[in-house]
Scaffold this active site. Structure first.
Site, PDB file in Angstrom:
ATOM      1  N   TYR A 129       0.837  -1.208   0.000  1.00 33.19           N
ATOM      2  CA  TYR A 129       0.000   0.000   0.000  1.00 33.19           C
ATOM      3  C   TYR A 129       0.871   1.257   0.000  1.00 33.19           C
ATOM      4  CZ  TYR A 129      -3.190   3.487   2.073  1.00 33.19           C
ATOM      5  OH  TYR A 129      -3.923   4.609   2.337  1.00 33.19           O
TER       6      TYR A 129
ATOM      7  N   LYS B 209       1.476   4.265  -2.739  1.00 32.77           N
ATOM      8  CA  LYS B 209       1.259   5.682  -2.428  1.00 32.77           C
ATOM      9  C   LYS B 209       2.486   6.511  -2.836  1.00 32.77           C
ATOM     10  CE  LYS B 209      -2.938   5.556  -0.981  1.00 32.77           C
ATOM     11  NZ  LYS B 209      -3.973   6.104  -1.887  1.00 32.77           N
TER      12      LYS B 209
HETATM   13  N1  SER Z   1      -5.372   4.525   7.346  1.00 32.17           N
HETATM   14  C1  SER Z   1      -4.608   3.860   6.345  1.00 32.17           C
HETATM   15  C2  SER Z   1      -4.314   2.468   6.727  1.00 32.17           C
HETATM   16  O1  SER Z   1      -4.284   2.203   7.897  1.00 32.17           O
HETATM   17  C3  SER Z   1      -3.322   4.578   6.119  1.00 32.17           C
HETATM   18  O2  SER Z   1      -3.471   5.475   5.078  1.00 32.17           O
HETATM   19  O3  SER Z   1      -4.097   1.661   5.892  1.00 32.17           O
END
Ligand code: SER
Length: 319
Positions: free
Chosen positions: A143, A147
């Site tokens: 993730y 980003k």
């Molecule tokens: N709130 C998100 C997560 O915990 C972080 O961008 O994956």
């Protein structure tokens, strides 16, 4: 000025459903097109809603053309914890989805694009306290990798194709109207639900795990403030650091206890602890404050009071 027509992709998510309501107020319900891959829940069905999968580029382009879209808020993404379980799909959705939107911005000369980044774009060797805007970025989750790569795509499309793309590195977002799915900061939402329904909560992070967080009203305000700012004030085209508060599980539990004295918390850390440990503990967002006047409103005490005031009525409706 031409009428703005706004497309929100991933509108059914935690941020989307609240952002859409902010956009209704600014632009009128008739000019906001909420879309998701699932049928609308709750309030979203009161406005325009259509099923749209950002990975289907042809459909996306047709939708933009047919509805004369001028701005896109692209929120569809796999979050940090879920992404670790299906890394290839997280890469596919988070990257290809963004590039489809940026290509659409070029093709249809969109006025503006919004895309969220995250504190997950930072990593273990990033300075942990008051993390600067420009610093080491070595994300360890897929993730976070998407980003960071996405930030570079945004900056590239701005410099090379003239796309007016804007972005924020959100901290953990806390709201009570729509639950998050698959994030590491989700505990700070679940804790309120469990405090009210069961008076106890088992946390998947250790008691002293500090993370940057933000109440949903502030997140919506930050997003709309950035998107409404004159283009010349938006000097950072990768993504802006943005912050409101930082707290640990034991601190939020203590704050809840002030309102619900019988509430108890226990700890059973899992794989998400390592993810949380790789992220900053607090964020320096002075660039956003200088460039386009960002100010937050909610700290831990105000947010806790607000959620515990409104959530019981929502739970009663669902029961
Ligand atoms: N709130 C998100 C997560 O915990 C972080 O961008 O994956």
């Amino acid at each position: 000025m031409k009428t703005q027509k706004i497309l929100v992709i991933g509108a059914g998510g935690q941020l989307g459903s609240e952002l859409v309501q902010g956009l209704w107020k600014l632009y009128g319900k008739e000019n906001v097109f909420a879309t998701d891959i699932k049928d609308p829940q709750g309030i979203l069905s009161q406005g325009n809603f259509e099923i749209l999968d950002v990975l289907k580029q042809k459909h996306l382009f047709e939708f933009i053309q047919k509805n004369k879209i001028t701005q896109v808020y692209h929120l569809a993404a796999v979050l940090s914890a879920t992404g670790e379980k299906n890394p290839k799909f997280a890469w596919h959705l988070n990257m290809d989805g963004l590039v489809h939107v940026l290509d659409a911005a070029v093709e249809f000369k969109l006025d503006k694009v919004y895309w969220p980044s995250s504190i997950a774009a930072f990593g273990p060797t990033t300075p942990k306290h008051n993390t600067p805007q420009d610093t080491i970025m070595d994300p360890t989750t897929i993730y976070g990798i998407t980003k960071l790569a996405g930030e570079r795509w945004c900056d590239w499309y701005f410099r090379n194709k003239g796309v007016d793309v804007r972005s924020l590195r959100y901290p953990g977002l806390i709201g009570y109207k729509t639950k998050p799915g698959g994030g590491t900061t989700d505990y700070a939402v679940d804790i309120f639900f469990k405090a009210l329904t069961e008076k106890k909560f088992e946390c998947f992070l250790k008691p002293d795990t500090y993370l940057p967080m933000m109440y949903m009203d502030d997140a919506v305000k930050a997003t709309l403030d950035l998107m409404e700012a004159p283009a010349a004030k938006v000097k950072t085209r990768s993504s802006y650091n943005i912050s409101a508060m930082s707290f640990s599980p034991s601190e939020i539990a203590g704050e809840i206890k002030k309102h619900i004295p019988e509430f108890t918390i226990s700890y059973n850390p899992d794989f998400r602890q390592a993810i949380a440990d790789s992220w900053p503990k607090s964020i320096d967002d002075s660039r956003a404050r200088q460039d386009w006047g960002w100010r937050h409103q909610f700290g831990l005490a105000e947010m806790t009071k607000e959620i515990l005031k409104h959530l019981p009525a929502l739970l009663a409706q669902e029961a």
